[in-house]
Scaffold this motif. Structure first.
Motif, PDB file in Angstrom:
ATOM      1  N   UNK A   1      -1.772  12.714  -8.228  1.00 14.53           N
ATOM      2  CA  UNK A   1      -3.133  12.307  -7.897  1.00 14.53           C
ATOM      3  C   UNK A   1      -3.367  12.367  -6.390  1.00 14.53           C
ATOM      4  N   UNK A   2      -4.622  12.445  -6.000  1.00 12.99           N
ATOM      5  CA  UNK A   2      -5.014  12.583  -4.609  1.00 12.99           C
ATOM      6  C   UNK A   2      -4.794  11.264  -3.874  1.00 12.99           C
ATOM      7  N   UNK A   3      -3.816  11.227  -2.990  1.00 14.77           N
ATOM      8  CA  UNK A   3      -3.488  10.003  -2.271  1.00 14.77           C
ATOM      9  C   UNK A   3      -4.562   9.647  -1.242  1.00 14.77           C
TER      10      UNK A   3
ATOM     11  N   UNK B   1       0.831  -1.209   0.000  1.00 17.97           N
ATOM     12  CA  UNK B   1       0.000   0.000   0.000  1.00 17.97           C
ATOM     13  C   UNK B   1       0.864   1.256   0.000  1.00 17.97           C
ATOM     14  N   UNK B   2       1.949   1.260   0.773  1.00 23.69           N
ATOM     15  CA  UNK B   2       2.828   2.432   0.805  1.00 23.69           C
ATOM     16  C   UNK B   2       3.488   2.660  -0.555  1.00 23.69           C
ATOM     17  N   UNK B   3       3.867   1.576  -1.215  1.00 23.52           N
ATOM     18  CA  UNK B   3       4.482   1.704  -2.527  1.00 23.52           C
ATOM     19  C   UNK B   3       3.542   2.311  -3.543  1.00 23.52           C
TER      20      UNK B   3
ATOM     21  N   UNK C   1      -5.469  -1.672  -0.886  1.00 26.84           N
ATOM     22  CA  UNK C   1      -5.440  -2.869  -1.729  1.00 26.84           C
ATOM     23  C   UNK C   1      -5.825  -4.140  -0.978  1.00 26.84           C
ATOM     24  N   UNK C   2      -5.582  -4.163   0.345  1.00 27.59           N
ATOM     25  CA  UNK C   2      -5.835  -5.361   1.135  1.00 27.59           C
ATOM     26  C   UNK C   2      -7.292  -5.507   1.574  1.00 27.59           C
TER      27      UNK C   2
ATOM     28  N   UNK D   1       3.806   6.011  -5.913  1.00 25.83           N
ATOM     29  CA  UNK D   1       3.601   6.123  -7.355  1.00 25.83           C
ATOM     30  C   UNK D   1       2.575   7.206  -7.683  1.00 25.83           C
ATOM     31  N   UNK D   2       1.499   7.257  -6.921  1.00 29.14           N
ATOM     32  CA  UNK D   2       0.449   8.220  -7.203  1.00 29.14           C
ATOM     33  C   UNK D   2       0.923   9.651  -6.945  1.00 29.14           C
ATOM     34  N   UNK D   3       1.798   9.832  -5.959  1.00 27.10           N
ATOM     35  CA  UNK D   3       2.296  11.162  -5.648  1.00 27.10           C
ATOM     36  C   UNK D   3       3.016  11.755  -6.855  1.00 27.10           C
TER      37      UNK D   3
END
Length: 603
Positions: A461-463, A449-451, A469-470, A455-457
């Motif tokens: 995109x709005x994190x 999830x942290x990874x 994901x879990x 990527x989105x940052x």
């Protein structure tokens, strides 16, 4: 790998650094004898019924077989003997399909149906036939830890994920596809292994210690012991194509393969697949996913290339996405350039040696459009990456109107390349397709999830909106809702997709395998696009305003349209977010174009 020999079972495994190797069958451990090149073998008397087994390497284990065909209790448990030759195939009349001229449909077994199984997917094949699809492309189905994920964390490449139905269900699925006239392309991952259940390092030097990607350690393709590692990969590829009757492979992220040998793995693989294709007398295709924009992948081996049949082309997606949505964050920024889509349609790549601001350097090289046919580029307006790698996994249907979605379909299906659709796009599915995992290890789930947030940052995109994901709901939200396809906008767009596929199938000039047959013009403000082939012209209005499009033959017959199309004062006028497909006579430039047939002339 284990093979059945009457009342005894043959076991063999590659473990070049081991001092002792034993196979555990039932309660007993049986020693293997060292043979040539790091291989160990033995025959073991076995009773009737299922045979579960694992290997002890210098007393450690037992570990599942690296070439296991079946993992009924998960990737950490014992392997089970499975003989693929025991399946009763009925596809003997299947002669395969050429990639050129075809339409591909990408789907994920776990979310394509409510049940999430291969058998349930097979029950939906009539829909794909009616849509006009030629190939079904499955996201990876190899065994991974957990119940559900995208499939790219596989650790036992020879085994079919058990919750999907296992290897026999996979054979039933391929058999059903061939009975329906559909080819099957299997997505395979040879650039890394998943983080949980990877026991290959216990057996030998499968992985590099000096190279890794964001997904994990790279495979040892060029160091000591790499001959057998490459054999492991090539045997796996040939197994899908031979034992499971698959018609093609999509090779995940080949740019992440670290390979310095004079004969690259991809070229070696292409040669092996060509030999198998000749032996089975049906076409077998290799399609690469590559971030390099390097045409060497799809250049023939005779001309010094790797000889793959096709590669994915993200540049097409990015240029079309920007033209439709106006989104210019992250890697989309460069594609706001005037004429980006027209350049991609006529030359294949947008980044063909141009500056990539996202990468901070120049990127790619031109395609030799005289020798490489456009069908060797697989294009899409949607795919699992371009949707699932967005922060909330939102499909274009959540932000674009029906006209814009129809434009995306028309440019993709009537363009010169090999089009690919992503499951549900044909009816503007309202369900998202999000990134989901089911790692049993909490720490691994949190790290994943942290990874994703990192990527989105970079894409801006709005994190805060990113789903976990879990969370099982992330997976369940991503399943297609088949009840919506026959209502409202969904039914209207589905009918238009079917019409476009029919037009593509019935008009030979749309399958012409010459870049010289492709002509594209665009307005300086990117408001409209004209894509012309020998007798078919697609005119698109990307603008939210009606636009006159001078220069289009007024008397041309309308083959299809979406939105409003009017003739006024000798000019065609298109309404907002509208398109028209015209039957147009050849121009002088068409008549004088070379008529030399491509080496991949469409059927």
């Amino acid at each position: 790998m284990a093979t059945d020999r009457s009342r005894s079972q043959a076991f063999e495994v590659w473990a070049p650094e081991a001092t002792t190797v034993q196979v555990v069958v039932g309660e007993a451990a049986h020693p293997l004898q060292a043979v040539a090149d790091g291989w160990w073998r033995t025959d073991v008397p076995v009773p009737g019924g299922p045979i579960d087994y694992g290997y002890l390497i210098d007393g450690a284990g037992p570990y599942p077989d690296p070439r296991s065909r079946r993992q009924p209790n998960g990737v950490h448990a014992l392997s089970r003997v499975y003989d693929p030759d025991g399946f009763a195939w009925t596809d003997h009349a299947w002669s395969g399909r050429q990639l050129a001229g075809a339409v591909i449909y990408e789907l994920h077994i776990g979310t394509f149906t409510t049940e999430g199984t291969l058998d349930a997917a097979a029950a939906r094949l009539d829909h794909l036939v009616e849509l006009g699809v030629d190939f079904v492309e499955l996201l990876p189905v190899n065994a991974f830890n957990g119940v559900h994920n995208w499939g790219y964390d596989g650790v036992l490449w020879y085994a079919v994920h058990e919750p999907y139905g296992g290897p026999e269900a996979y054979q039933r699925f391929v058999n059903s596809c061939h009975a329906a006239g559909l080819g099957v392309i299997q997505d395979v991952v040879y650039n890394h292994l998943g983080p949980s259940g990877n026991y290959l390092p216990q057996f030998g030097p499968y992985l590099r210690t000096d190279a890794a990607s964001t997904w994990g350690s790279a495979l040892n393709l060029d160091g000591p012991g790499s001959d057998e590692v490459r054999r492991y990969i090539i045997d796996n590829a040939l197994g899908w194509l031979g034992d499971y009757h698959v018609d093609g492979l999509r090779l995940d992220a080949v740019h992440a393969l670290v390979d310095t040998r004079a004969l690259p793995l991809l070229e070696e693989l292409a040669g092996a697949v060509a030999s198998l294709s000749a032996a089975v007398q049906r076409p077998l295709s290799l399609i690469a996913e590559s971030d390099l924009n390097n045409p060497i992948l799809i250049t023939s081996r005779e001309s010094g290339g790797y000889g793959l049949d096709a590669q994915w082309n993200d540049d097409f997606h990015h240029a079309l996405h920007v033209a439709l949505s106006g989104e210019v964050t992250g890697y989309y920024a460069d594609f706001a350039a005037p004429g980006a889509l027209a350049k991609t349609l006529t030359g294949g790549f947008f980044h063909d040696g141009t500056m990539s601001t996202f990468r901070g350097r120049h990127h790619g090289r031109p395609i030799d459009t005289r020798t490489i046919p456009p069908a060797r580029l697989v294009v899409y307006s949607q795919d699992h990456d371009q949707i699932g790698n967005r922060a909330i996994g939102d499909r274009p249907s959540s932000t674009l109107d029906d006209g814009q979605l129809a434009i995306a379909a028309a440019v993709t299906l009537l363009g010169p390349f090999t089009p690919m659709l992503f499951m549900g796009e044909e009816w503007a599915a309202s369900t998202p397709w999000q990134f989901f995992t089911s790692h049993p290890e909490p720490d691994l789930g949190q790290a994943t999830a942290r990874g994703r947030l990192a990527e989105f940052a970079r894409m801006g995109w709005d994190e805060s909106a990113v789903p976990n994901p879990q969370d099982p709901q992330t997976f369940l939200r991503s399943k297609l809702d088949w009840t919506e396809k026959d209502d409202g906008r969904h039914a209207r767009l589905l009918a238009f997709y079917r019409e476009l596929a029919r037009i593509r199938r019935e008009r030979p000039d749309l399958r012409d395998q010459r870049f010289a047959s492709v002509h594209a013009d665009a307005a300086a403000d990117a408001a409209w696009l004209v894509l012309r082939r020998e007798r078919t012209t697609l005119v698109v209005n990307f603008s939210a305003d009606a636009r006159p499009l001078p220069g289009i033959v007024p008397a041309a017959e309308v083959i299809a349209s979406f939105g409003s199309c009017l003739s006024a004062g000798g000019d065609r006028t298109l309404g907002p977010h509208s398109l028209v497909v015209l039957d147009t006579p050849p121009t002088d430039s068409d008549r004088h174009a070379s008529r030399t047939p491509s080496e991949e002339a469409a059927p």
